[in-house]
Design a protein around this motif. Structure first.
Motif, PDB file in Angstrom:
ATOM      1  N   LYS A  83      35.636  20.308  73.640  1.00 57.52           N
ATOM      2  CA  LYS A  83      37.047  20.432  73.989  1.00 57.52           C
ATOM      3  C   LYS A  83      37.866  20.921  72.798  1.00 57.52           C
ATOM      4  O   LYS A  83      38.719  21.794  72.936  1.00 57.52           O
ATOM      5  CB  LYS A  83      37.580  19.075  74.475  1.00 57.52           C
TER       6      LYS A  83
ATOM      7  N   ASN B 201      31.110  16.906  83.655  1.00 61.59           N
ATOM      8  CA  ASN B 201      31.841  16.204  82.597  1.00 61.59           C
ATOM      9  C   ASN B 201      31.609  16.822  81.228  1.00 61.59           C
ATOM     10  O   ASN B 201      31.828  16.170  80.214  1.00 61.59           O
ATOM     11  CB  ASN B 201      31.429  14.727  82.569  1.00 61.59           C
TER      12      ASN B 201
ATOM     13  N   GLU C 124      34.267  16.710  78.396  1.00 63.42           N
ATOM     14  CA  GLU C 124      34.437  15.468  77.631  1.00 63.42           C
ATOM     15  C   GLU C 124      33.163  15.050  76.900  1.00 63.42           C
ATOM     16  O   GLU C 124      33.222  14.412  75.857  1.00 63.42           O
ATOM     17  CB  GLU C 124      34.852  14.317  78.557  1.00 63.42           C
ATOM     18  N   GLN C 125      31.989  15.381  77.441  1.00 64.11           N
ATOM     19  CA  GLN C 125      30.745  14.836  76.904  1.00 64.11           C
ATOM     20  C   GLN C 125      29.982  15.783  75.976  1.00 64.11           C
ATOM     21  O   GLN C 125      29.251  15.323  75.105  1.00 64.11           O
ATOM     22  CB  GLN C 125      29.826  14.431  78.055  1.00 64.11           C
TER      23      GLN C 125
END
Length: 149
Positions: free
Chosen positions: A95, A72, A75-76
């Protein structure tokens, strides 16, 4: 078994003669690519490695925009900078940075894996990261060798 460590003029003679390597980052995992490139920059895989000398090689990383993040992280993962003033913390997700400057993401990952000592700046100058393969044309005169990940 004893370890031989070169000193003085002999160590300086071993330091010269750096090679050039090109690494294609297409579909490579960011952390795994960074560790291998950092080892080349440090010169850890050379038989003439000396901890207190810069015996590493030059590395050209191409296709930084095609790097892969696992889990992830897209996103994280965030990057933090601080201006030094109260309330000056800036947080930018990977991102957004990856869309605008993918070469910066790759460069930061690699430089973060270099030892924090007086040789760090000299080793960082031996790293070139390009968004796509067109940057490789700048270093055609050095005849870089391809490194398989």
């Amino acid at each position: 078994m004893r370890t031989y460590v070169a000193k003085g003029a002999e160590a300086q003679a071993l330091q010269t003669g750096a090679n050039w390597y090109v690494v294609d980052a297409t579909n490579a995992v960011l952390g795994r690519l960074a560790t291998k490139v950092a080892r080349i920059l440090i010169g850890k895989d050379k038989p003439t490695f000396t901890p207190y000398l810069d015996s590493g090689d030059h590395v050209v990383v191409i296709n930084a925009d095609k790097i892969r993040l696992t889990g992830n992280k897209i996103e994280q993962k965030v990057y933090h900078t601080h201006s030094g003033y109260p309330g000056g913390l800036k947080t930018v997700p990977v991102k957004r940075v990856r869309e605008s400057r993918p070469e910066w993401v790759v460069r930061e990952a690699i430089l973060g894996m270099l030892p924090k000592n007086k040789l760090q700046a000299r080793r960082a100058k031996k790293l070139r990261v390009y968004r796509d393969a067109t940057g490789l044309a700048r270093h055609a005169g050095q005849k870089p060798q391809a490194v398989a990940l």
